[in-house]
Design an enzyme around this catalytic site. Structure first.
Site, PDB file in Angstrom:
ATOM      1  N   ASP A  13       0.813  -1.226   0.000  1.00  0.00           N
ATOM      2  CA  ASP A  13       0.000   0.000   0.000  1.00  0.00           C
ATOM      3  C   ASP A  13       0.841   1.269   0.000  1.00  0.00           C
ATOM      4  O   ASP A  13       0.423   2.299   0.530  1.00  0.00           O
ATOM      5  CB  ASP A  13      -0.959   0.037   1.215  1.00  0.00           C
ATOM      6  CG  ASP A  13      -1.797  -1.205   1.322  1.00  0.00           C
ATOM      7  OD1 ASP A  13      -2.315  -1.632   0.285  1.00  0.00           O
ATOM      8  OD2 ASP A  13      -1.917  -1.748   2.431  1.00  0.00           O
ATOM      9  N   HIS A  41      -4.334  -1.724  -6.109  1.00  0.00           N
ATOM     10  CA  HIS A  41      -3.662  -0.479  -6.458  1.00  0.00           C
ATOM     11  C   HIS A  41      -4.746   0.538  -6.753  1.00  0.00           C
ATOM     12  O   HIS A  41      -5.667   0.248  -7.509  1.00  0.00           O
ATOM     13  CB  HIS A  41      -2.883  -0.622  -7.760  1.00  0.00           C
ATOM     14  CG  HIS A  41      -1.685  -1.489  -7.651  1.00  0.00           C
ATOM     15  ND1 HIS A  41      -0.832  -1.452  -6.593  1.00  0.00           N
ATOM     16  CD2 HIS A  41      -1.171  -2.378  -8.513  1.00  0.00           C
ATOM     17  CE1 HIS A  41       0.151  -2.304  -6.807  1.00  0.00           C
ATOM     18  NE2 HIS A  41      -0.040  -2.885  -7.953  1.00  0.00           N
TER      19      HIS A  41
HETATM   20  P1  GDP Z   1      -0.440   0.361  -3.806  1.00  0.00           P
HETATM   21  O1  GDP Z   1      -1.079  -0.963  -3.627  1.00  0.00           O
HETATM   22  O2  GDP Z   1       0.988   0.368  -3.387  1.00  0.00           O
HETATM   23  O3  GDP Z   1      -0.651   0.941  -5.163  1.00  0.00           O
HETATM   24  O4  GDP Z   1      -1.134   1.369  -2.798  1.00  0.00           O
HETATM   25  P2  GDP Z   1      -2.688   1.678  -2.586  1.00  0.00           P
HETATM   26  O5  GDP Z   1      -3.318   2.032  -3.863  1.00  0.00           O
HETATM   27  O6  GDP Z   1      -3.348   0.647  -1.774  1.00  0.00           O
HETATM   28  O7  GDP Z   1      -2.577   2.916  -1.620  1.00  0.00           O
HETATM   29  C1  GDP Z   1      -2.144   4.104  -2.014  1.00  0.00           C
HETATM   30  C2  GDP Z   1      -3.268   5.119  -1.789  1.00  0.00           C
HETATM   31  O8  GDP Z   1      -2.725   6.367  -1.639  1.00  0.00           O
HETATM   32  C3  GDP Z   1      -4.213   5.234  -2.969  1.00  0.00           C
HETATM   33  O9  GDP Z   1      -5.503   5.571  -2.508  1.00  0.00           O
HETATM   34  C4  GDP Z   1      -3.618   6.360  -3.777  1.00  0.00           C
HETATM   35  O10 GDP Z   1      -4.558   7.046  -4.588  1.00  0.00           O
HETATM   36  C5  GDP Z   1      -3.112   7.234  -2.690  1.00  0.00           C
HETATM   37  N1  GDP Z   1      -1.906   7.987  -2.986  1.00  0.00           N
HETATM   38  C6  GDP Z   1      -0.814   7.579  -3.696  1.00  0.00           C
HETATM   39  N2  GDP Z   1       0.131   8.540  -3.670  1.00  0.00           N
HETATM   40  C7  GDP Z   1      -0.377   9.560  -2.927  1.00  0.00           C
HETATM   41  C8  GDP Z   1       0.148  10.816  -2.479  1.00  0.00           C
HETATM   42  O11 GDP Z   1       1.273  11.191  -2.758  1.00  0.00           O
HETATM   43  N3  GDP Z   1      -0.672  11.570  -1.683  1.00  0.00           N
HETATM   44  C9  GDP Z   1      -1.929  11.186  -1.326  1.00  0.00           C
HETATM   45  N4  GDP Z   1      -2.630  11.993  -0.539  1.00  0.00           N
HETATM   46  N5  GDP Z   1      -2.427  10.010  -1.705  1.00  0.00           N
HETATM   47  C10 GDP Z   1      -1.675   9.206  -2.494  1.00  0.00           C
END
Ligand code: GDP
Length: 425
Positions: A13, A41
């Protein structure tokens, strides 16, 4: 062209989806090489907001070919559901831009059920599975008791193989768990309703990748979860059942000879962890609730509140080492903007001694975090697009992290949207 892997450095995440979505611009092929529909994601771009579970994040870019490699837990039902949802949001998915390895093992109808039954049996000793059937799937794969996607093209042999597997699996279902047995009619319905839908996408992706490489095309390998969930290097047994390492990407992709020159490790500006297992830097009470709310830390697949804590230098340095990351994308820096002081877990204390090396999983239960505080910036940074746009305190925090983890931070993400990024190279 150079090949690249994007991997999680921590417990998952970290925001890998948004990084792959951003970087796919420079690559011709995007490959998922491990895991299944058990994590998510989140990608936000000009086409909308998407929660991807199995689909590679390159699916939104025209001209990019997306591959589900042989290392993936190929769940026909869930994949088709996801494809239908993404297509309904206006994205084109065809056998031209999505290819499924004929060597990918299929997650069979009983895998999800077995996951659920085993978590019920474990009761308060459960692993915190997402109940997507991943652990039973990988156990069966290594026992050679699954079906390869390519078998869908050989109906007679496929039915005989399924009948054998069913006979074997019904013993476990009925005698161990007291559950109902499967019948061939149930399996035929699964073949018709789910497998027939994905069949047009199944092909020899190994040949495709080898050819793409010969033609000088560049490949992006996309991992799910993070270093600390790796089956061999993570917080076993609270890991996932596959290898989340960049080193596994060639094997799980269908192109075992692939050379990967860039490994982009994704690190969140603070820590989160879903499910059970040791999490030394964990915060509790109001402090935790405030961070969870600020970062909207609820599981993409399950909606479960994520456990939260400050950035953990010990866990992160270990994650970088095992991934052999060449550069870091630091995400969600904007989430820390509300804090007066930014906590960082700089070391652990184990049996009264300070330690700087990520310990053996069981020993982690005995560790306490050693926290230091940095000045907060208390201003909205989500509009920052260059390094100079960041307040000095935010720059100092990034520079401190970069120095202590010993790996260049080349991207700083300040929002979930594609353009909310500062590139430092
Ligand atoms: P992944 O599985 O590693 O892709 O991660 P997730 O999608 O589960 O979690 C990342 C969350 O953080 C998602 O809801 C993204 O839209 C959000 N996100 C990613 N980068 C940023 C950021 O720089 N700032 C904010 N506020 N949210 C972000």
């Amino acid at each position: 062209m150079k090949n690249c892997a994007i991997v999680g450095i921590n417990w998952g995440d970290e925001g890998k989806g948004r990084m792959v979505d951003l970087l796919t611009e420079n690559y011709d092929v995007v490959v998922r090489f491990q895991g299944g529909g058990n994590a998510g994601h989140t990608v936000i771009n000009e086409k909308g907001k998407f929660a991807l579970h199995l689909l590679p994040s390159g699916i939104f870019r025209d001209g990019v070919v997306n591959i589900l490699g042989n290392g993936v837990a190929m769940d026909p039902e869930n994949l088709w559901k996801e494809v239908s949802e993404v297509v309904a949001q206006g994205v084109s998915i065809t056998p031209e831009n999505l290819k499924i390895s004929d060597r990918a093992s299929l997650l069979l109808p009983w895998h999800r059920e077995l996951d659920e039954l085993e978590e019920q049996r474990l009761a308060d000793k459960k692993y915190g599975s997402t109940k997507q059937g991943i652990a039973p799937f990988y156990s069966d794969k290594y026992q050679k008791k699954t079906i390869l996607a390519g078998e869908l093209f050989y109906e007679e042999e496929l039915l005989a193989h399924l009948a054998d597997l069913m006979e074997w699996k019904n013993l476990t279902l009925t005698k161990v768990y007291g559950a109902r047995p499967y019948t061939m009619d149930m399996l035929k319905a699964w073949l018709k309703d789910a497998c027939e839908k994905i069949k047009p996408f199944v092909c020899d992706t190994g040949a495709f990748l080898a050819n793409a490489n010969k033609e000088g095309k560049s490949i992006l390998f996309e991992a799910q979860l993070g270093s600390l969930r790796d089956l061999d290097y993570g917080i076993y047994p609270y890991t996932t059942s596959s290898n989340t390492m960049a080193a596994y990407a060639p094997i799980g992709s269908g192109f075992p000879g692939a050379k990967i020159s860039d490994v982009v490790g994704v690190v969140k500006a603070y820590s989160t962890c879903v499910g059970e297992g040791p999490f030394v830097c964990e915060m509790f009470g109001d402090e935790a609730e405030e961070l969870r709310k600020a970062g909207f830390e609820y599981g993409a697949k399950t909606g479960r509140p994520r456990r939260v804590g400050p950035l953990d230098i010990i866990a992160t340095s270990y994650g970088i080492e095992v991934q052999a990351a060449t550069e870091i994308a630091l995400t969600k820096l904007d989430v820390l903007s509300y804090m007066d002081k930014i906590p960082v877990c700089v070391a652990y204390e184990l049996d009264g001694k300070r330690i700087d090396r990520f310990p053996f999983p069981i020993a982690q239960n005995r560790c306490k975090p050693i926290i230091e505080y940095f000045d907060g910036w208390k201003t909205d940074i989500s509009g920052a697009r260059t390094w100079e746009d960041l307040p000095k305190q935010a720059q100092d925090y990034v520079l401190y992290v970069e120095k202590t983890i010993g790996c260049p931070i080349t991207y700083v993400s300040v929002g979930p949207e594609r353009e909310s990024i500062i590139v430092r190279k």
